[in-house]
Design a protein around this motif. Structure first.
Motif: not given
Lengths: 323, 280
Positions: B17-33
């Motif tokens: 997974i590229p760094i940008s993809g990992v960072a993106g997933l983490m940000v999306i998860a944080a927003y959902l929480v």
């Protein structure tokens, strides 16, 4: 008739049909107004007599089809009707006069942004394709991917904050009027034009890169490479001429986008363009102005898309000659 | 050098997974929480006045107060819930309408398919934001109108995709078999075709969501979308916009919140598209 002429005529006919449907949709919007236009303008408390008198005065008591054809005919001759924001009688403002200055301002801004964005985007796209998979390519690619997703007002406020407030390089507001000279206008429109440039730059750049790279695997490029041609020459002399069609069509598509993207940017910079006029008219529910603006936006959009299609057709060698 | 060799020689491509993809997933998860648990996380209420107006950052609260003395941090947190929630609802409506009509067009008689496509093409010929402005002028400025209008405008894009992906399936053997078996049109639409076009539609959902989310924010910023006192990022930018003249970064915060989410979604989608492209 050559196949190309035929394709262009067909496309022209289809654009005319689209515009006809689009204009009737915009016209129908007024008919859908809950309680009718009179009720919306005069308020809920209006007596039936007042509503009837209002409808008669504006000619709204006649069939919708008649009024649609009249509206369309008048608009084609440059008469866009009158705005209802200025009260009644002589105070009503003629929409065509209201719009003409603002239309110039919006096209000025769009042209300015296009002149900045297109050369820069092409240079970035070609160089990224030339050095593909390098760090340069990756940085350009990732930052433009991010730029595509940014809302216009975010880019605008970041530019205002950095360039106008912190560095004091430009004014934060673009208050131009009819008396503003050309160079003063150019200076005041710089920040809004930069914002729009950043918004469309990424799109054109990525498309340029992609259309060049898609051709790099073709046999004739392989041949040129085996001959020992330098990579820069391969891309500029052999690949680019064949990649123009998709690049031109994305450029024209982005020009069409500029026209509506300008709405938000005009509001941020208080730039007196047609987008800001439309937003004001929506807030005050001044329907004739909303319709006139929407019609202008739609005509420009359909026209530019038509241009893109025709240019793509003309660059297609298979359609250029009789089969 | 083959593709694999190049990939192995290159540390960025070797990573799954590229760094940008990992960072993106983490940000999306944080927003959902944050969106889901907003009332638990926010220190103050959505419209609660906690002190003087326009307190600078760090005084009284982490991010200061807005023009009415409300806590900016709390409004940002509630804004996540309102803005994301409304955008998700709109996208769901868009897929419901556009997906159903697209499926219908694929199995319907030619005249109906032509009529539907012609109307949707004309709607797409009006710029997205402009059409939304016209319809909002007609139906007034409230959240219901906003969701319905944007959902319907956006459904034109979903319609196109659903129709285009359903067409090759309509002529497949199992659909013909179902037709000969005498299954109803709705059975063929939802039991035979729909399961097969779900994957491309799911991929499209992320893209449509980020588009709808940006449009809602833009309309709220223009003052014709979500209305106060509902905390929403687009209107928060508009409420604080004059402050930037005085050198305050206040309008940048909600704007950055919007930008970060859409950029993250795009990074994740880019990774997914590349992954799908690599398999072929």
């Amino acid at each position: 008739m050559t196949p190309m002429l035929r394709a262009i005529v067909l496309r022209l006919g289809s654009a005319a049909l689209t515009l006809l449907i689009v204009s009737s949709l915009i016209f129908a919007a007024l008919e859908m107004l809950p309680g009718g236009f009179a009720q919306a303008t005069l308020g809920q408390a209006a007596t039936p007599e007042a509503v009837a008198a209002f409808n008669k005065e504006l000619g709204l008591d006649r069939p919708a089809l008649v009024r649609y054809l009249e509206w369309l005919g008048a608009a084609a001759q440059g008469d866009l009707g009158v705005s209802y924001a200025g009260g009644s009688g002589s105070a009503r403002r003629d929409i065509a006069t209201l719009i003409s200055d603002r239309l110039y301002n919006t096209f000025f801004l769009a042209a300015y942004a296009a002149l900045l964005a297109i050369p820069l985007a092409l240079a970035l796209g070609i160089s990224a394709a030339l050095w593909r998979n390098s760090w340069y390519d990756r940085v350009v690619n990732t930052s433009t991917l991010a730029a595509i997703a940014l809302p216009e007002f975010f880019v605008a406020y970041v530019l205002i904050y950095c360039l106008a407030i912190k560095l004091n390089l430009a004014g934060a507001l673009s208050n131009v009027d009819a008396s503003t000279g050309f160079f003063e206008h150019l200076k005041k429109a710089t920040l809004p034009a930069l914002t729009l440039t950043l918004v469309i730059l990424a799109h054109i750049m990525r498309m340029t890169r992609a259309s060049i790279i898609s051709l790099l695997d073709s046999p004739y490029v392989e041949m040129a490479r085996l001959k020992g041609t330098r990579p820069a020459k391969i891309i500029l002399r052999h690949v680019l001429p064949n990649a123009w069609a998709p690049i031109i069509s994305i450029i024209v598509f982005d020009l069409a986008y500029l026209i509506s993207g300008a709405v938000v940017v005009e509001v941020v910079f208080v730039y007196p363009g047609i987008g800001q006029l439309m937003v004001d008219a929506v807030s005050s529910r001044d329907m004739p102005v909303v319709q006139a603006c929407a019609l202008i936006f739609a005509v420009t959009y359909v026209g530019l898309n038509l241009l893109a299609d025709i240019m793509t057709t003309m660059t297609n060698p298979q359609l250029r000659y009789k089969a | 050098m083959t593709r694999q060799e190049r990939a192995q020689a290159d540390p960025l491509q070797r990573r799954r997974i590229p760094i940008s993809g990992v960072a993106g997933l983490m940000v999306i998860a944080a927003y959902l929480v944050v969106a889901l648990f907003a009332p638990l996380i926010a220190p103050h209420g959505e419209a609660e006045i906690i002190g003087q107006a326009l307190l600078p950052m760090g005084e009284g609260s982490l991010l200061g107060t807005d023009q009415l003395g409300r806590d900016v941090l709390s409004r940002l947190i509630y804004g996540a819930r309102n803005t994301i929630g409304i955008a998700a609802l709109t996208t769901a409506l868009s897929f419901l309408v556009g997906g159903s009509l697209g499926l219908l067009a694929a199995v319907a008689p030619t005249w109906l398919e032509l009529a539907l496509s012609r109307i949707f093409d004309a709607l797409m010929a009006i710029p997205y934001l402009i059409l939304a402005l016209v319809l909002l002028a007609v139906f007034g400025r409230n959240v219901t109108a906003l969701v319905v209008i944007l959902g319907l405008i956006d459904s034109t894009r979903v319609y196109r995709l659903a129709r285009a992906t359903a067409f090759p399936i309509v002529v497949s053997n199992y659909v013909t078999a179902a037709r000969i078996r005498g299954e109803s049109r709705s059975w063929i639409m939802f039991r035979e075709i729909l399961p097969n076009i779900i994957p491309p539609l799911v991929a499209e959902f992320g893209l449509r969501f980020s588009f709808v989310f940006l449009s809602i924010s833009a309309l709220s910023f223009l003052g014709v979308g979500i209305q106060p006192p509902t905390a929403d990022w687009g209107s928060m930018v508009a409420e604080n916009k004059t402050l930037i003249i005085y050198g305050s970064p206040a309008p940048l915060l909600p704007a950055a919140a919007i930008a970060l989410l859409t950029v993250s979604i795009n990074f994740v989608l880019d990774w997914l598209v590349n992954k799908a492209g690599g398999k072929q």
